[in-house]
Design an enzyme around this catalytic site. Sequence first.
Site, PDB file in Angstrom:
ATOM      1  N   PRO A 289       0.839  -1.213   0.000  1.00 19.68           N
ATOM      2  CA  PRO A 289       0.000   0.000   0.000  1.00 19.68           C
ATOM      3  C   PRO A 289       0.866   1.251   0.000  1.00 19.68           C
ATOM      4  O   PRO A 289       1.655   1.467   0.923  1.00 19.68           O
ATOM      5  CB  PRO A 289      -0.804  -0.129   1.297  1.00 19.68           C
ATOM      6  CG  PRO A 289       0.047  -0.973   2.195  1.00 19.68           C
ATOM      7  CD  PRO A 289       0.801  -1.915   1.293  1.00 19.68           C
ATOM      8  N   ASP A 459       5.869   3.681   1.296  1.00 20.42           N
ATOM      9  CA  ASP A 459       5.158   2.538   1.866  1.00 20.42           C
ATOM     10  C   ASP A 459       4.335   3.036   3.049  1.00 20.42           C
ATOM     11  O   ASP A 459       4.889   3.425   4.083  1.00 20.42           O
ATOM     12  CB  ASP A 459       6.165   1.475   2.310  1.00 20.42           C
ATOM     13  CG  ASP A 459       5.508   0.197   2.814  1.00 20.42           C
ATOM     14  OD1 ASP A 459       4.295   0.214   3.088  1.00 20.42           O
ATOM     15  OD2 ASP A 459       6.216  -0.830   2.937  1.00 20.42           O
ATOM     16  N   HIS A 460       2.997   3.016   2.903  1.00 17.99           N
ATOM     17  CA  HIS A 460       2.138   3.595   3.937  1.00 17.99           C
ATOM     18  C   HIS A 460       2.061   2.730   5.194  1.00 17.99           C
ATOM     19  O   HIS A 460       1.473   3.139   6.200  1.00 17.99           O
ATOM     20  CB  HIS A 460       0.725   3.822   3.380  1.00 17.99           C
ATOM     21  CG  HIS A 460       0.038   5.009   3.979  1.00 17.99           C
ATOM     22  ND1 HIS A 460       0.326   5.473   5.240  1.00 17.99           N
ATOM     23  CD2 HIS A 460      -0.932   5.831   3.502  1.00 17.99           C
ATOM     24  CE1 HIS A 460      -0.429   6.528   5.510  1.00 17.99           C
ATOM     25  NE2 HIS A 460      -1.199   6.757   4.463  1.00 17.99           N
ATOM     26  N   ARG A 461       2.634   1.549   5.176  1.00 13.54           N
ATOM     27  CA  ARG A 461       2.650   0.725   6.374  1.00 13.54           C
ATOM     28  C   ARG A 461       3.631   1.255   7.409  1.00 13.54           C
ATOM     29  O   ARG A 461       3.458   1.010   8.613  1.00 13.54           O
ATOM     30  CB  ARG A 461       3.020  -0.723   6.016  1.00 13.54           C
ATOM     31  CG  ARG A 461       2.034  -1.422   5.102  1.00 13.54           C
ATOM     32  CD  ARG A 461       2.549  -2.785   4.678  1.00 13.54           C
ATOM     33  NE  ARG A 461       3.788  -2.701   3.913  1.00 13.54           N
ATOM     34  CZ  ARG A 461       4.460  -3.751   3.453  1.00 13.54           C
ATOM     35  NH1 ARG A 461       4.004  -4.976   3.693  1.00 13.54           N
ATOM     36  NH2 ARG A 461       5.571  -3.585   2.768  1.00 13.54           N
TER      37      ARG A 461
END
Length: 487
Positions: A289, A459-461
């Site tokens: 994501p 990386d939105h994590r």
Amino acid sequence: MASPFLSRAALSSNTTSVPFSFSYSVSSRLPWSSSRSHTSVPANYRRRLPVIQSKIREIFMPALSSTMTEGKIVSWVKSEGDVLSKGESVVVVESDKADMDVETFYDGILAAIVVGEGETAPVGAPIGLLAETEEEVAEAKAKAASKSTSAPAAPAAAVSPSPPPPSSSPAPAISQSSPPSDGPKKIVATPQAKKLAKQHKVDIGSVTGTGPFGRITPADVEAAAGIAPSKPAVSNVASPVAAEAAAVPSKASAAPSNLPPPVPGSTVVPFTTMQAAVSKNMVESLSVPTFRVGYPVSTDALDALYEKVKPKGVTMTALLAKAAAMALAQHPVVNASCKDGKSFTYNSNINIAVAVAINGGLITPVLQDADKLDLYLLSQKWKELVEKARSKQLQPHEYNSGTFTLSNLGMFGVDKFDAILPPGQGAIMAVGASKPTVVTDADGFFSVKSKMLVNVTADHRIVYGADLAAFLQTFAKIVENPESLTL
């Protein structure tokens, strides 16, 4: 750097030599042959021990990088029958990023080449055979011949759309010339098949069943009566094995029909090893994501600095990489990475990978510890990496150790673009061209300043919007006041 044991042929190739231990001996050694005294074993028992003296070794396709699953044989430096010494280059292998000379750690004779030039083989597969003596060369050649004949047979049997066996064939046949049986034949048929046989006046004893264990299905009876099957769903339920067997080829044949027809005169070109690796990485990145943030950066001061240091060999790429590394040092979460989806790692080194387009693909040479190198040493290192990348001489650690990637299309006049996040990294920066832009100051006065738009995919994590915004603000301050880049 090439091995000192390379032959002249190997030294003339544009490849990187790496020492790999890629073969093993097929000879067996008894556990007490070297560590125990012969007096510990009875003499009459020792005489009955089998002695295996074969010294044929298999040369395996080595794993030249962590992402390599198969390799292509570019060329064989040695020919069959050549005598090899430990440390000599034997074969040039194309990995997903570079061509490398593979050396042998054993003395012997190259008895047989299993995988020829231009062919590919999976990592760990035998590509050649090494014999210890002349007497074993013939044995090795026979072994290679058996491998080459048996290897393609299995895939061909699995892939070839050969006609299915009679037990699963959807087209039943009436037995007209079967030999007379010695006794009454037991008829195995589904209730629906018996009903249809009675309805259409078909002798069910003359029908060959295509169901499990020769069971007669409704489709068999309808085919014997000369009519089209009216209830295929019933046939599938009554004969699950036949239905499952028929489903596989039907799916395989239906898949190509969904593809658009080829354009007349078009040519299909298979991926090179590098293109296949890029494709694999791009598909893998779809599972992460991501989000994107853009930020305008004034470049007047950076452009002025570049004009001063350009005669000393400094490139704009080195300036941008140095600025990004200095900003990452203040925002380590942007330099972090998440590989398992359950945790993330703060990388202790800031390694800036820079995308470079080369003939037939894309590669990202890595400027390791970019925050610790001065600008001039960084520029020199970058030029060396680019030369090695274009000659396909990069070592694996020089292209797969990046923690942050920089992609610059500004040199082509591109205003802005989005970059795809490489697997295993936290962020990638896409740099557009610097162009004159009309701006207003706090007092409302107009002026013209050079600005470039920087887009970062993260990386939105592990990286959140506030983290990326703070990183871009720091990066902009460094670029707009670039004196610290030369310190």
